[in-house]
Design a protein around this motif. Sequence first.
Motif, short mmCIF file in Angstrom:
data_model
loop_
_atom_site.label_atom_id
_atom_site.label_comp_id
_atom_site.label_asym_id
_atom_site.label_seq_id
_atom_site.Cartn_x
_atom_site.Cartn_y
_atom_site.Cartn_z
N SER A 258 0.83 -1.20 0.00
CA SER A 258 0.00 0.00 0.00
C SER A 258 0.86 1.26 0.00
CB SER A 258 -0.93 0.00 1.21
OG SER A 258 -1.66 1.20 1.30
N VAL A 259 1.94 1.23 0.76
CA VAL A 259 2.86 2.37 0.80
C VAL A 259 3.49 2.60 -0.57
CG1 VAL A 259 5.03 3.21 1.79
CG2 VAL A 259 3.34 2.11 3.26
N TYR A 260 3.90 1.53 -1.23
CA TYR A 260 4.52 1.66 -2.55
C TYR A 260 3.51 2.18 -3.58
CZ TYR A 260 8.04 -1.38 -0.40
OH TYR A 260 8.98 -1.93 0.44
N LYS A 265 1.44 6.58 -7.06
CA LYS A 265 0.33 7.46 -7.45
C LYS A 265 0.70 8.92 -7.25
CE LYS A 265 -4.01 8.70 -8.33
NZ LYS A 265 -4.04 10.10 -7.87
N ILE A 266 1.26 9.24 -6.10
CA ILE A 266 1.66 10.62 -5.81
C ILE A 266 2.68 11.11 -6.85
CG2 ILE A 266 2.97 12.06 -4.21
CD1 ILE A 266 0.25 11.71 -3.11
N ILE A 339 3.09 12.50 3.00
CA ILE A 339 2.61 13.42 1.97
C ILE A 339 1.22 12.97 1.54
CG2 ILE A 339 3.77 12.08 0.14
CD1 ILE A 339 4.08 14.72 -1.42
N THR A 340 0.40 13.96 1.16
CA THR A 340 -0.96 13.69 0.71
C THR A 340 -1.17 14.27 -0.68
OG1 THR A 340 -1.88 15.74 1.58
CG2 THR A 340 -1.75 13.86 3.10
N ASP A 343 -1.24 17.97 -0.61
CA ASP A 343 0.08 18.62 -0.63
C ASP A 343 0.54 18.83 -2.07
OD1 ASP A 343 0.33 18.66 2.17
OD2 ASP A 343 1.13 16.63 2.20
N VAL A 344 0.31 17.83 -2.92
CA VAL A 344 0.71 17.93 -4.32
C VAL A 344 -0.11 19.01 -5.02
CG1 VAL A 344 0.82 16.72 -6.53
CG2 VAL A 344 1.44 15.53 -4.42
N ALA A 345 -1.41 19.03 -4.79
CA ALA A 345 -2.26 20.05 -5.42
C ALA A 345 -1.83 21.45 -5.01
CB ALA A 345 -3.72 19.80 -5.03
#
Length: 364
Positions: A258-260, A265-266, A339-340, A343-345
């Motif tokens: 799940s972490v990978y 995706k991020i 990170i979420t 955060d990217v947006a």
Amino acid sequence: MNLRIPGPTPCPEDVLLAGAQQMIDHRGPEFADIIARVHSGLQTIFATKNDVAILTSSGTGAMEAAIVNTLSPGDRVMNVSIGVFGDRFGQIAEAYGAEVVKMSVEHGTPADPDAIGAALAGDPSIKAVLVTHNETSTGVTNDIGAISKAVRAHDRLLLVDAISSVGCIPVATDAWDLDVVVTGSQKGFMVPPGLAFAAVGPRAREAAKTATMPRFYFDFEKHFSYFQQGQTPWTPAVSVMFSLDLAVQKLLADGMESVYTKHAKIASDVRAGVKALGLELLVQDEAYASNTVTAVKVPEGVELSKLRGLMRTDHNVVMAGGQGPLSNSIFRIGHMGYITEDDVADVMDSLADVLPRVGFPVAV
């Protein structure tokens, strides 16, 4: 602050609070319980049954440990570099008297496993290969599995800097038959700086028996011996161990797959967002693009210091600049650990505002 540098990375609040506990006896039963849990968790995250040394240092200390525990002055080693941190691995080996054969790859591209194999075939005196898994200075991830096959075919040691990949990108230490793999606490583990880890395989431990580079603080066998007593040989970073204990539990609770998947995706979102703004990635083949940091070319006519400065002052977004020969030609967006998608947006919205103000009209 939206800290988007490739380390140290942001930490969850509960992980930070865990580090605020009162000190304990690092020779006592409480610490023995912690180090046992952490070591077991590290084995899962490294995907190894081998012992993992827990060092109080930065990741660079673990790189040094990998070298001094397995090599002797005068040994010929191949240093495969795809960026600044690859160069550093070779520089450490040179500092301890190794004869370093350099294989440097164009920035933005990965190392070629076939080229590594051919070089080893042509030079049987090379004892070990030094290589970076994920190069944060360029945003490129090497295919360590394929590189390992090339190295194994010629029976050399393989020492891997996985500082910015372990805990974020799969590192199959045992399945890929890696000899030493190192990382640090301040990257994918979501923990403050201060600890480093080295998964050490049987060939490396055998090499240590005859290696004569000087070592004391970073002696793997000392660390493994003390681990059997539930201790470290030297005073550990106890506060960081508290934080690490919780962070490892959180990673394992989420599940490493799940972490990978989250990191992939991020990273895909970051690359898509950057390209949507009309910016260009440094990486030349996105199949090798890092899932922990993205390197972006600075558009012609844009002053990097002004771009980064406005991102910080006007949007509270902190990006990294380039390093070495790329100091003024790229900026880097870190996206590892805590990170979420929000955060990217935030980074992309901030870039959309700042880029036109520094002379680059965005594409959206």
